[in-house]
Design an enzyme around this catalytic site. Structure first.
Site, mmCIF file in Angstrom:
data_model
loop_
_atom_site.group_PDB
_atom_site.id
_atom_site.type_symbol
_atom_site.label_atom_id
_atom_site.label_comp_id
_atom_site.label_asym_id
_atom_site.label_seq_id
_atom_site.Cartn_x
_atom_site.Cartn_y
_atom_site.Cartn_z
ATOM 1 N N LYS A 182 67.208 89.240 50.907
ATOM 2 C CA LYS A 182 67.858 90.171 51.822
ATOM 3 C C LYS A 182 66.803 90.888 52.650
ATOM 4 C CE LYS A 182 68.110 94.121 48.740
ATOM 5 N NZ LYS A 182 68.328 95.529 48.729
ATOM 6 N N HIS A 191 55.536 85.741 42.725
ATOM 7 C CA HIS A 191 54.730 85.454 43.918
ATOM 8 C C HIS A 191 53.264 85.786 43.697
ATOM 9 C CE1 HIS A 191 58.651 85.190 45.957
ATOM 10 N NE2 HIS A 191 58.015 84.491 46.866
#
Lengths: 196, 296
Positions: free
Chosen positions: A106, A36
């Protein structure tokens, strides 16, 4: 249970509602912290994520004995999700620029990511954290890997072919997040426990 | 990056002790202790049919079985390895021996390449360098009890470690004074703030008092206790069961998707403090509670 198969169509993804269970099939790519950051720094992406799935995952991989010829012989020993909140700063932009449809991880993501899901037609799926063996079972094979030398095995962009990878829709494209709901309700309950 | 060659068998060590500890690492990584598994099964029975809590717990239990059968990691984050070695084995089970065992376990795929040089940002592929794994020489408090167990290992994932926290009482923002009621308030606040991020249902190790470093050390030692044991200190035993009951009423549930099981257990210990400080330290351990002890 809804079955989703790559490439994931916008209409199918927009039809999903928070709380429902889904089975993901076909190609997914992993990307976590360094991936990212690389994207946010203007780095090039190795594949076209349009209608694809980005999986927040740092797998345990070894060179398998039986898998020679597939993805350079890599085999996933453990491949559960990693915590997604760390990518909050990057994800809205990633969704808008790439056209990715499924973010799998998650713990959920923030309001801005939820907005991006609504605007662009994407959802956030919760895989079961820590359930590495089940997930490894669902990963049929490794078909490629990118940024292995640059980011290391745990942070590389792995291309997996998955079968019946089970997740729960935790944030949908209609502005509903299971996580915000649980956070608000638990906050109220805590306040009542700590009253007096 | 040095992957295991395709045709190579699992590596072995010429040193029997290194091999034994490497196997112990594999067992710890691939098999949950039975008390943790039992607590998960009990939780499953509590959750409603068709709920996401039940789906998550079923997946977790299936995962536990698959990992044990295959000898592969229960969770891909094989975590920070903390060894607690009995003081009397200091000269036999040295950090060098443990390091060799960890490197061997890593080469065999039992551990992820999970160690990063914090300054250079490089992966330390062997998982072994000064400071990793963590080795403490202590009078081991072992889950099996008695003096038979010489080495305990706790493998704690980063997602759960990130949810650990420390309070300095009094803390007006949560109405917590310097007493057990203040401890209760601090711990419940930590649970609510952690939500499902640390991979709920979690296990809490809590330390009342100590300095900041000692608080975390004691809180982690509490995580070595059997989940079904009872605290010999009556006041703490009462507090443990009250916090557990109240935390589970928060509705956070497995992986934070809602449900009745937010925690599996709460274990509380204490350290002496100085008059100026009153720390409450909460170590959050995920459901993948990989801890194990062996006698050598």
């Amino acid at each position: 249970m809804t079955t989703l198969t790559y490439p994931f169509r916008e209409a199918d993804v927009r039809a999903l509602r928070a709380g429902e269970a889904v089975s993901v099939n076909g190609t997914v790519w992993t990307g976590r912290d360094r991936f990212h950051k690389h994207f946010a720094d203007g780095g090039r992406l190795p594949v076209d994520f349009r209608d694809g799935a980005l999986y927040h995952c740092g797998p345990v991989v070894v060179k398998g004995e039986l898998e020679m010829g597939n993805g350079g012989g890599w085999k996933v020993v453990a491949g559960g999700p990693t915590t997604s909140v760390r990518e909050n700063a990057y994800e809205p932009d990633f969704i808008a620029k790439t056209g990715v449809r499924l973010i799998i991880g998650k713990g959920g993501m923030d309001e801005r990511t939820l907005e991006a899901c609504g605007k662009c037609g994407a959802v956030y799926l919760q895989a079961v954290g820590g359930a590495a063996a089940v997930t490894a079972h669902a990963i049929e094979r490794v078909s490629n890997v990118y940024f292995l030398d640059e980011f290391g095995a745990a942070e590389a962009c792995w291309e997996f072919v998955v079968k019946d990878f089970r997740c729960v829709v935790a944030m949908d494209s209609h502005g509903v997040s299971l996580f915000s709901r649980v956070a608000e309700e638990s906050r109220r309950r805590l306040d009542s426990l700590l009253e007096a | 990056m040095r992957p295991i060659d395709a045709m190579e068998k699992k590596r072995k060590s010429s040193n029997a002790l290194v091999g034994r500890i490497a196997r112990f690492v594999q067992e710890t990584s691939s098999s949950l202790p039975s008390d943790a598994e039992q607590a998960l099964r009990k939780a499953l029975r509590r959750e409603a049919r068709g709920s996401s809590a039940r789906m998550v717990l079923e997946t977790i239990l299936r995962n536990v079985e698959l990992a044990r059968a295959a000898g592969t990691p229960v969770c891909q984050d094989t975590g920070t390895l903390t060894f607690f070695v009995s003081e009397r084995l200091r000269r036999r089970v040295t950090p060098a021996v443990i390091g060799e065992a960890v490197a061997l376990a890593t080469a065999n795929g039992w551990l992820r390449r999970n160690t990063i040089d914090s300054v250079a940002g490089r992966s330390i592929d062997s998982n072994v360098c000064p400071g990793a794994p963590v080795v403490h020489y202590v009078e081991v408090k072992s889950e099996e009890g008695g003096g038979g167990c010489d080495v305990s290992l706790l493998m704690k994932g980063g997602g759960s470690e990130n949810m650990s926290r420390q309070f300095s009482l009094p803390d007006a923002s949560i109405g917590a004074g310097r007493d057990l009621e203040g401890v209760r308030r601090a711990v419940l606040t930590a649970v609510q703030q952690a939500q499902g991020y640390g991979c709920a249902p979690g296990i809490l190790g809590v330390c009342i008092g100590g300095d900041r470093a000692g608080g975390y050390e004691e809180a982690k030692l509490q995580l070595l206790r059997n989940l079904a044991d009872t605290n010999p200190d009556q006041a703490l035993a009462k507090l443990e069961s009250r916090i557990l009951r109240e935390a589970n009423s928060l509705g956070i549930g497995p992986m934070g998707l809602g449900g009745k099981t937010t925690l599996l257990a709460v274990k509380i210990g204490s350290r002496p403090r100085v008059p100026a400080s009153f720390f409450v330290t909460v170590a959050y351990l995920c459901w993948a509670a990989r801890r194990r002890s062996i006698a050598l």
